[in-house]
Design an enzyme around this catalytic site. Structure first.
Site, PDB file in Angstrom:
ATOM      1  N   GLU A 199       0.847  -1.206   0.000  1.00  0.00           N
ATOM      2  CA  GLU A 199       0.000   0.000   0.000  1.00  0.00           C
ATOM      3  C   GLU A 199       0.879   1.253   0.000  1.00  0.00           C
ATOM      4  OE1 GLU A 199      -3.241  -0.122   2.865  1.00  0.00           O
ATOM      5  OE2 GLU A 199      -4.159  -1.791   1.767  1.00  0.00           O
ATOM      6  N   GLU A 326      -5.041  -8.574  -0.708  1.00  0.00           N
ATOM      7  CA  GLU A 326      -5.828  -8.331   0.520  1.00  0.00           C
ATOM      8  C   GLU A 326      -7.280  -8.182   0.107  1.00  0.00           C
ATOM      9  OE1 GLU A 326      -4.515  -5.280   3.277  1.00  0.00           O
ATOM     10  OE2 GLU A 326      -2.413  -5.813   2.894  1.00  0.00           O
TER      11      GLU A 326
HETATM   12  O1  AHR Z   1      -5.239  -6.119   6.648  1.00  0.00           O
HETATM   13  C1  AHR Z   1      -5.150  -4.985   7.446  1.00  0.00           C
HETATM   14  C2  AHR Z   1      -4.474  -3.826   6.745  1.00  0.00           C
HETATM   15  O2  AHR Z   1      -5.257  -3.402   5.680  1.00  0.00           O
HETATM   16  C3  AHR Z   1      -3.131  -4.083   6.131  1.00  0.00           C
HETATM   17  O3  AHR Z   1      -2.104  -3.983   7.044  1.00  0.00           O
HETATM   18  C4  AHR Z   1      -3.032  -2.997   5.105  1.00  0.00           C
HETATM   19  O4  AHR Z   1      -2.229  -3.355   4.012  1.00  0.00           O
HETATM   20  C5  AHR Z   1      -4.473  -2.715   4.724  1.00  0.00           C
HETATM   21  O5  AHR Z   1      -4.766  -1.385   4.764  1.00  0.00           O
END
Ligand code: AHR
Length: 518
Positions: A199, A326
């Site tokens: 991110e 994710e």
């Molecule tokens: O999964 C939780 C968080 O969500 C992670 O650390 C991040 O990459 C995303 O914003």
């Protein structure tokens, strides 16, 4: 006389009512296009994410060898045994946002010498670094999973990142390789995937895609490992409907041998209310949020389509994967818990969200070759929840187990005819979702979901099928869930019945079904 005139009129009204109603309720049917097999559903679509976050690793997976919780060399026996059932193909570690503040040297060597650091990303708690590189590889080996390491771009250096890779993969007699040996690991480990930052548009450094793409090239240049142990490098991509990151990376990173970007990591979380300030609760939610959760989940298909269309322009041979590394539901944290721990209950709604996402990933398996649900234990849409020595399997866990046959299977397109919409106020979504595949052992598997919270639905399975047997997962309420004392959402057997040449199966309201067809 009047009676004999009235009767035919009444009769014809009655007949047309029957005709009309049978037209209005035309069978909902599915056709599995066994004649049009697609590509392989990469097993790594079933990857999971384990971050140093809340009780995700500490307590959830690792309790240490001295714990009174039964463990194998520090790993919880109950959790490991449950995860083995899922045939977890891949684990992503150590973050997430945490990755961009993780310094790998803190997590090697004798435990008593490891520094205690502060997890400034999640909850401000201390981390004694008892779970580090060696423990992560041991976890992966116990589960038979491939590894996905997320490197620290945000607060690290190219040297630190390159040295971590050398420590893990070098067969040489270098000081770092010998340090690995001294710490208990003779042979190099296989590193399957390695990401440069996470991110990077946000917690990973608030960068622009242009700036990041240059950093990607800079860091990738120095990530060297033996030819037969070169990880697939993953660039940090965008999120939700953003396409700018995909476009910039595809334009700026040449597909040369040394830079070899093999995937772009894109993130998408389902928030019931679509609002990061007030996301919505995990349990005790109204039907509006049941509905909006599915509408929001299904948006991922558009995000995949728009991003992969850009990739197709630059990379028609599909060398670069679109990795949703994710995904899952993100609710307001349970009351009374550290808000930085992202602990949430998991209901039959999550089971449906998991199935809807997986069905979509199967459809785009040519580009979506890896995804990671967030996260494995105790964090966000978890497989497993623990409370000290207690453990429960969530509805999401059960869906992942029901879907194991899809790992590595050949995708078979499914047509759904007369699929009704489930609607509420101004929101609407198709009531039934389906996915099918030919498994590695040659069986045909069909997954079906019914998101309607109050109506069962009969599905006709067209084709020359003799029988269909499998598993159904459902609940009596929209927020039916499992607690440490009571398991209310558990898989049950289900069978289709014969109707003429076809089979019929009844999908209960709010359910996920998987069937093996013969
Ligand atoms: O999964 C939780 C968080 O969500 C992670 O650390 C991040 O990459 C995303 O914003």
């Amino acid at each position: 006389m009047l009676g004999s005139i009235v009767k035919p009129i009444v009769g014809s009204i009655f007949l047309s009512f029957i005709l009309f109603s049978s037209w209005a309720q035309a069978d909902v049917s599915v056709v599995i296009r066994t004649d049009q097999p697609g590509g392989e559903i990469n097993k790594n679509i079933y990857g999971q994410f384990a971050e140093h976050l809340g009780r995700g690793i500490y307590e959830g997976i690792w309790v240490g060898p001295k714990s009174s919780i039964p463990n194998t060399r520090g790993f919880r026996k109950d959790v490991i045994a449950a995860l083995k059932e899922l045939k977890v193909p891949l684990i992503r570690w150590p973050g997430g946002c945490f990755a961009d503040e993780y310094h790998w040297r803190n997590g090697i060597g004798p435990h008593k010498h490891r520094p205690v650091t502060v997890n400034t990303s999640w909850g401000g708690v201390t981390d004694d670094n008892a779970f580090g590189t060696h423990e992560f590889f041991e976890l992966a080996e116990m589960l038979g999973a491939e590894v996905y390491i997320n490197g620290n771009l945000g607060t690290g250096t190219p040297a630190e990142m390159a040295e971590w890779l050398e420590y893990m993969t070098s067969p040489s007699q270098s000081t770092l390789a010998n340090l690995r040996r001294k710490n208990g690991r003779e042979e190099p480990w296989k590193v399957h995937y390695f990401a440069i930052g996470n991110e990077s548009w946000g917690c990973g450094g608030n960068m622009t895609p242009e700036y990041y793409s240059h950093l990607y090239k800079h860091y990738a240049t120095f990530l060297k490992s033996p030819e037969d142990n070169r990880p697939a490098l993953i660039a940090s991509g965008g999120y939700e409907n953003l396409t700018e990151w995909t476009e910039t990376l595809m334009k700026n990173v040449p597909q040369t041998w040394s830079l070899r970007m093999q995937g772009i990591g894109h993130h998408y979380y389902t928030l019931p209310r679509g609002n990061w300030e007030k996301k919505g609760r995990a349990t005790g939610f109204p039907e509006e949020e049941w509905m909006s959760t599915f509408v929001n989940t299904l948006k991922i298909e558009d995000y995949i389509k728009t991003n992969t269309a850009i990739m197709d322009k630059h990379d028609p041979e599909k060398k670069v994967g679109f990795f949703v590394d994710e995904w899952g539901t993100w609710y307001d944290t349970e009351e009374g818990d550290n808000p930085g721990f992202l602990y949430q209950q998991n209901t039959v709604r999550d089971a449906l969200v998991a199935a809807l996402n997986l069905n979509i990933f199967h459809k785009y398996a040519d580009r979506v070759r890896m995804t990671n649900i967030a996260q494995m234990v105790n964090v966000l849409q978890a497989m497993i929840l623990t409370d000290k020595q207690k453990m429960l399997l969530t509805p999401t866990y059960h869906v992942f187990k029901m879907y194991v046959p899809f790992q590595g299977a050949t995708h078979l397109p499914v047509e759904i005819k007369n699929n009704p919409n489930y609607s509420l106020a101004d929101l609407s979504a198709p009531q039934v979702s389906a996915s099918s595949a030919k498994t590695k052992s040659g069986e045909t598997v069909l997954a079906l979901t019914n998101i309607n919270p109050s109506a069962d639905i009969e599905i006709l399975i067209e084709g020359q099928w003799e029988s269909a047997e499998g598993t159904v997962l459902g609940g009596d309420k929209m927020d039916a869930h499992n607690t440490f004392d009571k398991q209310s959402v558990t898989p049950k057997p289900i069978q289709a019945r014969k109707k003429g040449n076809a089979l019929v199966v009844t999908l209960p309201s709010k359910s996920v079904v998987t069937l093996f067809l013969k």
